[in-house]
Design a protein around this motif. Sequence first.
Motif, PDB file in Angstrom:
ATOM      1  N   GLY A 189     -78.806  49.630   1.464  1.00  0.00           N
ATOM      2  CA  GLY A 189     -78.849  49.712   0.012  1.00  0.00           C
ATOM      3  C   GLY A 189     -79.592  50.915  -0.537  1.00  0.00           C
ATOM      4  O   GLY A 189     -79.892  50.955  -1.738  1.00  0.00           O
ATOM      5  N   ALA A 190     -79.886  51.903   0.288  1.00  0.00           N
ATOM      6  CA  ALA A 190     -80.648  53.077  -0.156  1.00  0.00           C
ATOM      7  C   ALA A 190     -79.932  53.790  -1.298  1.00  0.00           C
ATOM      8  O   ALA A 190     -78.732  54.046  -1.235  1.00  0.00           O
ATOM      9  CB  ALA A 190     -80.867  54.043   1.006  1.00  0.00           C
ATOM     10  N   PHE A 191     -80.692  54.115  -2.341  1.00  0.00           N
ATOM     11  CA  PHE A 191     -80.112  54.821  -3.483  1.00  0.00           C
ATOM     12  C   PHE A 191     -79.637  56.209  -3.075  1.00  0.00           C
ATOM     13  O   PHE A 191     -78.636  56.707  -3.605  1.00  0.00           O
ATOM     14  CB  PHE A 191     -81.125  54.935  -4.621  1.00  0.00           C
ATOM     15  CG  PHE A 191     -81.627  53.606  -5.106  1.00  0.00           C
ATOM     16  CD1 PHE A 191     -80.749  52.586  -5.449  1.00  0.00           C
ATOM     17  CD2 PHE A 191     -82.987  53.356  -5.212  1.00  0.00           C
ATOM     18  CE1 PHE A 191     -81.203  51.360  -5.891  1.00  0.00           C
ATOM     19  CE2 PHE A 191     -83.456  52.131  -5.653  1.00  0.00           C
ATOM     20  CZ  PHE A 191     -82.572  51.127  -5.989  1.00  0.00           C
ATOM     21  N   SER A 192     -80.343  56.844  -2.130  1.00  0.00           N
ATOM     22  CA  SER A 192     -79.927  58.180  -1.695  1.00  0.00           C
ATOM     23  C   SER A 192     -78.583  58.125  -0.973  1.00  0.00           C
ATOM     24  O   SER A 192     -77.780  59.057  -1.080  1.00  0.00           O
ATOM     25  CB  SER A 192     -80.995  58.813  -0.795  1.00  0.00           C
ATOM     26  OG  SER A 192     -81.263  57.995   0.323  1.00  0.00           O
TER      27      SER A 192
ATOM     28  N   PRO B 264     -86.231  54.916  -8.166  1.00  0.00           N
ATOM     29  CA  PRO B 264     -86.258  53.910  -9.228  1.00  0.00           C
ATOM     30  C   PRO B 264     -87.153  54.306 -10.399  1.00  0.00           C
ATOM     31  O   PRO B 264     -87.064  53.722 -11.470  1.00  0.00           O
ATOM     32  CB  PRO B 264     -86.814  52.664  -8.528  1.00  0.00           C
ATOM     33  CG  PRO B 264     -86.680  52.927  -7.078  1.00  0.00           C
ATOM     34  CD  PRO B 264     -86.775  54.403  -6.912  1.00  0.00           C
ATOM     35  N   GLY B 265     -88.017  55.296 -10.186  1.00  0.00           N
ATOM     36  CA  GLY B 265     -88.980  55.698 -11.200  1.00  0.00           C
ATOM     37  C   GLY B 265     -88.413  56.621 -12.259  1.00  0.00           C
ATOM     38  O   GLY B 265     -87.250  57.040 -12.202  1.00  0.00           O
ATOM     39  N   PRO B 266     -89.261  57.002 -13.235  1.00  0.00           N
ATOM     40  CA  PRO B 266     -88.803  57.810 -14.366  1.00  0.00           C
ATOM     41  C   PRO B 266     -88.646  59.293 -14.056  1.00  0.00           C
ATOM     42  O   PRO B 266     -88.107  60.030 -14.882  1.00  0.00           O
ATOM     43  CB  PRO B 266     -89.894  57.591 -15.419  1.00  0.00           C
ATOM     44  CG  PRO B 266     -91.128  57.289 -14.626  1.00  0.00           C
ATOM     45  CD  PRO B 266     -90.657  56.532 -13.437  1.00  0.00           C
TER      46      PRO B 266
ATOM     47  N   ALA C 210     -82.857  54.791 -10.489  1.00  0.00           N
ATOM     48  CA  ALA C 210     -81.668  54.681  -9.636  1.00  0.00           C
ATOM     49  C   ALA C 210     -81.235  53.240  -9.421  1.00  0.00           C
ATOM     50  O   ALA C 210     -80.056  52.982  -9.150  1.00  0.00           O
ATOM     51  CB  ALA C 210     -81.929  55.363  -8.288  1.00  0.00           C
ATOM     52  N   GLY C 211     -82.164  52.296  -9.544  1.00  0.00           N
ATOM     53  CA  GLY C 211     -81.803  50.902  -9.377  1.00  0.00           C
ATOM     54  C   GLY C 211     -80.857  50.383 -10.438  1.00  0.00           C
ATOM     55  O   GLY C 211     -80.206  49.348 -10.245  1.00  0.00           O
TER      56      GLY C 211
END
Length: 198
Positions: free
Chosen positions: A17-20, A128-130, A162-163
Motif C-alpha cells: 500500500g505504499a503511496f510511492s 501523508p503530511g502537508p 497522499a493518503g
Amino acid sequence: MAAASKVLVIAGSAREGAFSVKLAKVAAAALAAAGAETTQLDLRALGLPIYDGDLEAAHGVPDGARTLRDALLAHDAMLLVTPEYNGFPTPLVINAFDWLSRLKPEGSAPAGLGASAGKPCALLSSSPGPLGGLRSLNLMRQFLGLTIGMLIVPQQFALVRAGEAFGPDGALLDAKAQQSVDGVAAALLRLSNALRKA
C-alpha cells in the motif's frame, strides 16, 4: 521513426500500500501516454543487505547491485518516487545506490557510477503530511545529482496528503496533481530525447 525512450521507474518504498508505489504507477502511465517505454523496478526484490564494508570485503558486492546497474544501462532515463521517513529518503533507496557505487568495471560493463553518470532522472515524492515529502525530495536531488552523477531535471512534484490523493482505481483524484506528474514526465522525456539525438 526513432525508438521510444526507455524509462526505469523506481519507488523508494516497497511496503504494501505504499503511496510511492501508487504514485510510481501513475508516473509510469504518464510516461507511457507520452510515448515512452517503462519498466518498474522493485528495490526490495534486489535483496541488498545494509551496506557494510566488512561484508563487502568478505563477500564482494551483492548481485542485486548488478541488477540495478544493468537496469540503468538498459534504460535511457530514470524516474524515482521517494517517500519521506523522518524528513529523509528511505534507507531502501539510499542503500541500493550505495551498493551501486561500490561496483567496479566488470568485463564490458562499466562501474556502477559509470552506469548512472549523466543519466537523466526525474523526481517525485509522496507523503501523508502537508509537505508531500519535499524534504526528502530535495535531499534525493542532491544525492543522485552530486554523488551518483545523474542529470536531475528541474521539474519535480511533491504529492501532499497522499493518503487522500488516490481513487479506488489508483488514479489521482486531483487534476492539478495529475498535470504536475505529467509535466515532470514530459520534462524527463525532453531531456532524454535531446541526449539521445546528441
